[in-house]
Scaffold this active site. Structure first.
Site, PDB file in Angstrom:
ATOM      1  CE  LYS A 136      19.454   3.819   9.050  1.00 34.18           C
ATOM      2  NZ  LYS A 136      18.712   2.542   9.130  1.00 34.18           N
ATOM      3  CD  GLU A 177      15.548   4.445  11.063  1.00 35.19           C
ATOM      4  OE1 GLU A 177      14.714   3.514  11.070  1.00 35.19           O
ATOM      5  OE2 GLU A 177      16.667   4.349  10.526  1.00 35.19           O
ATOM      6  CE  LYS A 219      14.059   4.448   7.483  1.00 32.33           C
ATOM      7  NZ  LYS A 219      15.015   3.533   6.841  1.00 32.33           N
ATOM      8  CB  SER A 261       7.881  -0.150   6.191  1.00 29.64           C
ATOM      9  OG  SER A 261       9.127  -0.830   6.196  1.00 29.64           O
ATOM     10  N   GLY A 262       8.653  -0.220   9.387  1.00 28.10           N
ATOM     11  CA  GLY A 262       8.579  -0.670  10.775  1.00 28.10           C
ATOM     12  C   GLY A 262       7.638  -1.793  11.119  1.00 28.10           C
ATOM     13  CB  SER A 289      13.500   5.733   4.130  1.00 25.74           C
ATOM     14  OG  SER A 289      14.752   5.066   4.225  1.00 25.74           O
ATOM     15  NE  ARG A 292      11.129  -5.453   8.509  1.00 27.38           N
ATOM     16  CZ  ARG A 292      10.777  -5.513   9.793  1.00 27.38           C
ATOM     17  NH1 ARG A 292      10.462  -6.673  10.325  1.00 27.38           N
ATOM     18  NH2 ARG A 292      10.736  -4.427  10.531  1.00 27.38           N
TER      19      ARG A 292
END
Length: 338
Positions: A136, A177, A219, A261-262, A289, A292
């Site tokens: 990644k 990503e 991602k 989730s950002g 993916s 947190r």
């Protein structure tokens, strides 16, 4: 490069009802997470925590892969079992974060580019011997006054493409990503505009570098209004904006999208993934993916106390199962407390 094996791995990572656990926090990042629960970050405490994650009974029921950090993939349990082997015994595919973090983009204040291309070919070969099957690389795009610049988009997309080509050369599935941050007061429409421009540049660069899309995963961020935007959006509005943006930019050859989730809460990330999957079918698998959004409840249950090991693992299984349900569009808020 065994292309067939990489294509198979990509599809395994987006298997029905499953997603990826992002456990690739850098040392400074996990120190902040531990500080939030009153735990000192040491190599011993980090290893103990991650071993709790990876030895969770039934982890493979809803987790298809785990993204590891360099320290973690080199770790062994007390009985000498390497991390990658431990995960494979759980039916989980081991992966590795390979970027070097963000650095200022010269000449462009408040914009960044991801470092780590120097020496990457050798590092990838090393990670293969340690058992990694996918990799990644994260790029960071900020929305603001005059941002992102076309130079920033091009520089980050170019780095993502070079990384992806090198990963495939080594036999690793590259997860690409490009994260458009939710920091700021921008609208949902502005995030959609920037995300679309970002992904168009990314896929143009991937094509130029001859990356085989069937052996990659994307991602992406969900399309969200900025966290300081006075007008927030419903889960359904976010789902529509995200799907529309992805359909305009992501080729159908890509096996799956594993959303980050950002900065969303655990429940928000799950509910929005669920809303997208309820609007299927889609050209690609829509999976997760999460870092947190999977680990938050685990950390709160664990708090550094070995006696809380079972509770921490149950928290992980519960959160993973909720996201597994969201893969099918069958999640509901009532499941949070069931």
């Amino acid at each position: 490069m065994d292309l067939d094996a990489m294509v198979l791995t990509a599809h395994v990572l987006v298997s029905s009802g499953k997603g990826i656990l992002a456990a690739d926090e850098s040392t400074p990042t996990i120190a902040k997470r531990f500080a939030g629960i009153g735990v000192e970050s040491t190599e011993t405490s980090r290893s103990a925590y991650r071993e709790i994650l990876f030895t969770t009974p039934g982890l493979g029921d809803h987790i298809s892969g785990v993204i590891l950090f360099d320290e973690t993939i080199r770790h062994q349990t007390d009985d000498g079992t390497p991390t990658a082997e431990l995960l494979l015994h759980q039916g989980v595919v081991p992966g590795i974060k390979v970027d070097g973090g963000t650095k200022p983009l010269a000449g462009f204040p408040d914009e960044v580019v991801t470092a780590g291309l120097d020496g990457l070919r050798g590092r990838l070969a090393d990670y293969v011997t340690l058992g990694a099957r996918f990799a990644k690389w994260r790029a960071v795009i900020r929305i603001g006054d005059g941002r992102p610049s076309s130079t920033c988009l091009e520089a980050n997309a170019h780095a993502l493409a070079r990384y992806a080509a090198l990963a495939q050369e080594a036999g690793l599935v590259p997860i690409v990503e490009p994260e458009v941050l939710m920091d700021g007061d921008h609208t949902l429409a502005r995030c959609a505009e920037v995300t679309e421009a970002t992904l168009r540049e990314v896929y143009a660069q991937l094509a130029r570098h001859r990356v085989v899309l069937e052996a990659t995963l994307l991602k992406p961020n969900m399309v969200l209004p900025g966290q300081d935007c006075p007008v927030q959006a419903t889960d359904d509005e976010i789902a529509v904006a995200t799907i529309d943006t992805m359909r305009r930019t992501v080729p159908a050859a890509v096996p799956g999208l594993v959303f980050l989730s950002g900065g969303q809460t655990d429940a928000q990330a799950t509910a929005r993934l669920n809303a997208m999957n309820r609007r299927g079918p889609h050209p690609w698998e829509l999976s997760f993916s999460f870092g947190r959004a999977l680990q938050g409840p685990v950390l709160r249950a664990w708090r550094g106390d070995p006696a809380n090991r079972r509770a921490a693992q149950e928290a992980l299984l519960h959160r993973a199962a909720l996201n597994g349900a969201a893969r099918h569009g069958t999640y509901s808020a009532e499941l949070e407390t069931s």
